[in-house]
Design a protein around this motif. Structure first.
Motif, PDB file in Angstrom:
ATOM      1  N   GLN A  11       0.836  -1.185   0.000  1.00 25.23           N
ATOM      2  CA  GLN A  11       0.000   0.000   0.000  1.00 25.23           C
ATOM      3  C   GLN A  11       0.880   1.246   0.000  1.00 25.23           C
ATOM      4  OE1 GLN A  11      -3.208   0.169   2.807  1.00 25.23           O
ATOM      5  NE2 GLN A  11      -3.738  -1.989   2.577  1.00 25.23           N
ATOM      6  N   THR A  12       0.304   2.351  -0.458  1.00 26.48           N
ATOM      7  CA  THR A  12       1.044   3.603  -0.562  1.00 26.48           C
ATOM      8  C   THR A  12       1.565   4.055   0.796  1.00 26.48           C
ATOM      9  OG1 THR A  12      -0.318   4.294  -2.435  1.00 26.48           O
ATOM     10  CG2 THR A  12       0.884   6.022  -1.265  1.00 26.48           C
ATOM     11  N   LEU A  13       2.809   4.526   0.802  1.00 24.66           N
ATOM     12  CA  LEU A  13       3.379   5.098   2.018  1.00 24.66           C
ATOM     13  C   LEU A  13       3.138   6.608   2.050  1.00 24.66           C
ATOM     14  CD1 LEU A  13       6.823   3.256   2.302  1.00 24.66           C
ATOM     15  CD2 LEU A  13       4.809   2.916   3.736  1.00 24.66           C
ATOM     16  N   GLN A  14       2.743   7.099   3.199  1.00 25.84           N
ATOM     17  CA  GLN A  14       2.552   8.528   3.410  1.00 25.84           C
ATOM     18  C   GLN A  14       3.571   9.025   4.424  1.00 25.84           C
ATOM     19  OE1 GLN A  14       0.463  10.189   1.613  1.00 25.84           O
ATOM     20  NE2 GLN A  14      -0.861   8.584   0.773  1.00 25.84           N
ATOM     21  N   LEU A  15       4.133  10.200   4.163  1.00 29.09           N
ATOM     22  CA  LEU A  15       5.129  10.765   5.068  1.00 29.09           C
ATOM     23  C   LEU A  15       4.456  11.577   6.161  1.00 29.09           C
ATOM     24  CD1 LEU A  15       8.119  11.209   5.725  1.00 29.09           C
ATOM     25  CD2 LEU A  15       8.080  13.196   4.183  1.00 29.09           C
ATOM     26  N   GLU A  16       4.712  11.202   7.406  1.00 25.14           N
ATOM     27  CA  GLU A  16       4.232  11.946   8.565  1.00 25.14           C
ATOM     28  C   GLU A  16       5.448  12.317   9.406  1.00 25.14           C
ATOM     29  OE1 GLU A  16       1.229   9.829  10.683  1.00 25.14           O
ATOM     30  OE2 GLU A  16       0.046   9.361   8.883  1.00 25.14           O
ATOM     31  N   GLU A  17       5.793  13.608   9.357  1.00 25.34           N
ATOM     32  CA  GLU A  17       7.018  14.111   9.984  1.00 25.34           C
ATOM     33  C   GLU A  17       8.217  13.358   9.421  1.00 25.34           C
ATOM     34  OE1 GLU A  17       6.461  14.048  14.226  1.00 25.34           O
ATOM     35  OE2 GLU A  17       4.976  15.666  14.144  1.00 25.34           O
ATOM     36  N   LYS A  18       8.873  12.490  10.199  1.00 26.68           N
ATOM     37  CA  LYS A  18      10.056  11.778   9.698  1.00 26.68           C
ATOM     38  C   LYS A  18       9.812  10.279   9.581  1.00 26.68           C
ATOM     39  CE  LYS A  18      13.458  15.126  11.338  1.00 26.68           C
ATOM     40  NZ  LYS A  18      14.707  15.341  12.113  1.00 26.68           N
ATOM     41  N   THR A  19       8.532   9.913   9.409  1.00 27.57           N
ATOM     42  CA  THR A  19       8.178   8.498   9.338  1.00 27.57           C
ATOM     43  C   THR A  19       7.231   8.255   8.164  1.00 27.57           C
ATOM     44  OG1 THR A  19       8.394   8.229  11.728  1.00 27.57           O
ATOM     45  CG2 THR A  19       7.115   6.565  10.567  1.00 27.57           C
ATOM     46  N   TYR A  20       7.512   7.194   7.403  1.00 26.95           N
ATOM     47  CA  TYR A  20       6.594   6.759   6.354  1.00 26.95           C
ATOM     48  C   TYR A  20       5.652   5.704   6.939  1.00 26.95           C
ATOM     49  CZ  TYR A  20       9.166   9.092   2.599  1.00 26.95           C
ATOM     50  OH  TYR A  20       9.739  10.034   1.778  1.00 26.95           O
ATOM     51  N   LYS A  21       4.348   5.879   6.656  1.00 29.58           N
ATOM     52  CA  LYS A  21       3.339   4.951   7.166  1.00 29.58           C
ATOM     53  C   LYS A  21       2.373   4.569   6.050  1.00 29.58           C
ATOM     54  CE  LYS A  21       3.223   6.815  11.906  1.00 29.58           C
ATOM     55  NZ  LYS A  21       2.354   7.378  12.968  1.00 29.58           N
ATOM     56  N   CYS A  22       1.858   3.337   6.140  1.00 28.89           N
ATOM     57  CA  CYS A  22       0.804   2.910   5.233  1.00 28.89           C
ATOM     58  C   CYS A  22      -0.504   2.793   6.009  1.00 28.89           C
ATOM     59  CB  CYS A  22       1.154   1.570   4.581  1.00 28.89           C
ATOM     60  SG  CYS A  22       1.130   0.169   5.728  1.00 28.89           S
ATOM     61  N   ASN A  23      -1.590   2.470   5.303  1.00 29.05           N
ATOM     62  CA  ASN A  23      -2.903   2.376   5.956  1.00 29.05           C
ATOM     63  C   ASN A  23      -2.979   1.236   6.961  1.00 29.05           C
ATOM     64  OD1 ASN A  23      -3.884   4.573   4.557  1.00 29.05           O
ATOM     65  ND2 ASN A  23      -4.750   3.343   2.889  1.00 29.05           N
ATOM     66  N   GLN A  24      -2.074   0.266   6.838  1.00 30.15           N
ATOM     67  CA  GLN A  24      -2.025  -0.838   7.791  1.00 30.15           C
ATOM     68  C   GLN A  24      -1.162  -0.493   9.016  1.00 30.15           C
ATOM     69  OE1 GLN A  24      -3.777  -3.731   7.462  1.00 30.15           O
ATOM     70  NE2 GLN A  24      -4.696  -2.837   5.612  1.00 30.15           N
ATOM     71  N   ASN A  25      -0.701   0.750   9.044  1.00 27.33           N
ATOM     72  CA  ASN A  25       0.109   1.279  10.149  1.00 27.33           C
ATOM     73  C   ASN A  25       1.490   0.623  10.260  1.00 27.33           C
ATOM     74  OD1 ASN A  25       0.163   3.356  12.083  1.00 27.33           O
ATOM     75  ND2 ASN A  25      -0.143   1.891  13.754  1.00 27.33           N
TER      76      ASN A  25
END
Length: 268
Positions: A11-25
């Motif tokens: 799944q697509t990774l989203q950048l939150e501050e200095k961490t990449y996260k996907c919808n599965q956390n």
């Protein structure tokens, strides 16, 4: 917008501050050197996979002398002649990052570049060139890239995975594959081996539509012993030298060596 994907669920990774996260956390932190480690433990064959640090340093020192820019120029020329705005380009097996960095220099900031290698040491070295590339520790058998999102994949002297190439390229995307022919670095082979064997390249040909395929041959002159040893040490041949042949290392100085490669452009 980047095309990074979670290596666990794709799944697509989203950048939150200095961490990449996907919808599965699933979470992946950006390292201090501005690279991202997307290599999963199951995708490792050992604790520190890939080329060792000595080989990578030799590769960096050698490539920075410009001897292999003739190869780089062939790859860049094809991309430039088929240029489209906002291309996403992945350099597989980027090692210490020289080719990736130079491609970005030549093609400009309009392209988004990704450099991926399984060697953490290599990617750490690559970040020293520039931070304007997505430097990724990852496995070519499990590319952390979104489905059908890449315009170009380059693979220079590296192993590729057929299914992952097919999954990641766009419908009109292509891959540039640079592989060694039998006469590549033949002068080293003649020094090291009792017999220079002719090997079939059948196993490295890919079952994709071939847009273009041609051989490129050039003799280059290495100016000093350091450059000669760096080239030898960045190849598998150095590690295959038998004990009784180690004396050849003491004879090396200036050296003429043959570049003999095949450049193949595949369409998926």
């Amino acid at each position: 917008m980047h095309k990074l994907a979670c290596p666990k669920c794709h799944q697509t990774l989203q950048l939150e501050e200095k961490t990449y996260k996907c919808n599965q956390n699933h979470c992946y932190d950006i390292a201090k050197n501005q690279y991202i480690n997307l290599l999963l433990n199951p995708d490792k064959s050992c604790n520190n996979p890939g080329d060792n640090k000595e080989s990578l340093l030799c590769r960096k020192n050698y490539l920075n002398q410009g001897y292999y820019d003739v190869i780089l120029n062939e790859v860049v020329s094809y991309i430039r002649h088929h240029y489209q705005p906002n291309m996403h380009i992945l350099d597989l097996g980027c090692g210490e990052g020289y080719y990736t960095y130079r491609m970005k220099q030549e093609l400009g900031d309009d392209c988004t570049f990704y450099g991926l290698d399984i060697s953490k040491d290599g990617i750490q070295m690559a970040t020293k060139y520039t931070k304007d590339i997505y430097w990724i520790v990852g496995n070519s058998k499990n590319l952390p890239i979104q489905d059908h999102s890449l315009d170009v994949i380059t693979a220079l002297f590296t192993v590729v995975n057929e299914s992952e190439i097919k999954r990641c390229l766009k419908e009109n995307g292509y891959m540039i594959h640079v592989t060694a022919n039998n006469k590549h670095l033949v002068e080293f082979k003649e020094l090291i081996y009792d017999e220079v064997k002719i090997k079939s390249d059948e196993h490295i040909r890919l079952p994709f539509e071939t847009i273009k395929s041609y051989d490129f041959t050039k003799k280059i002159h290495l100016k000093n012993r350091e450059d000669t040893l760096n080239l030898l040490k960045m190849t598998p041949h150095f590690y295959h030298i038998k004990k009784e042949r180690r004396y050849v290392l003491d004879t090396l100085g200036e050296f003429d060596v043959t570049i003999d490669i095949r450049i193949t452009v595949y369409k998926i």
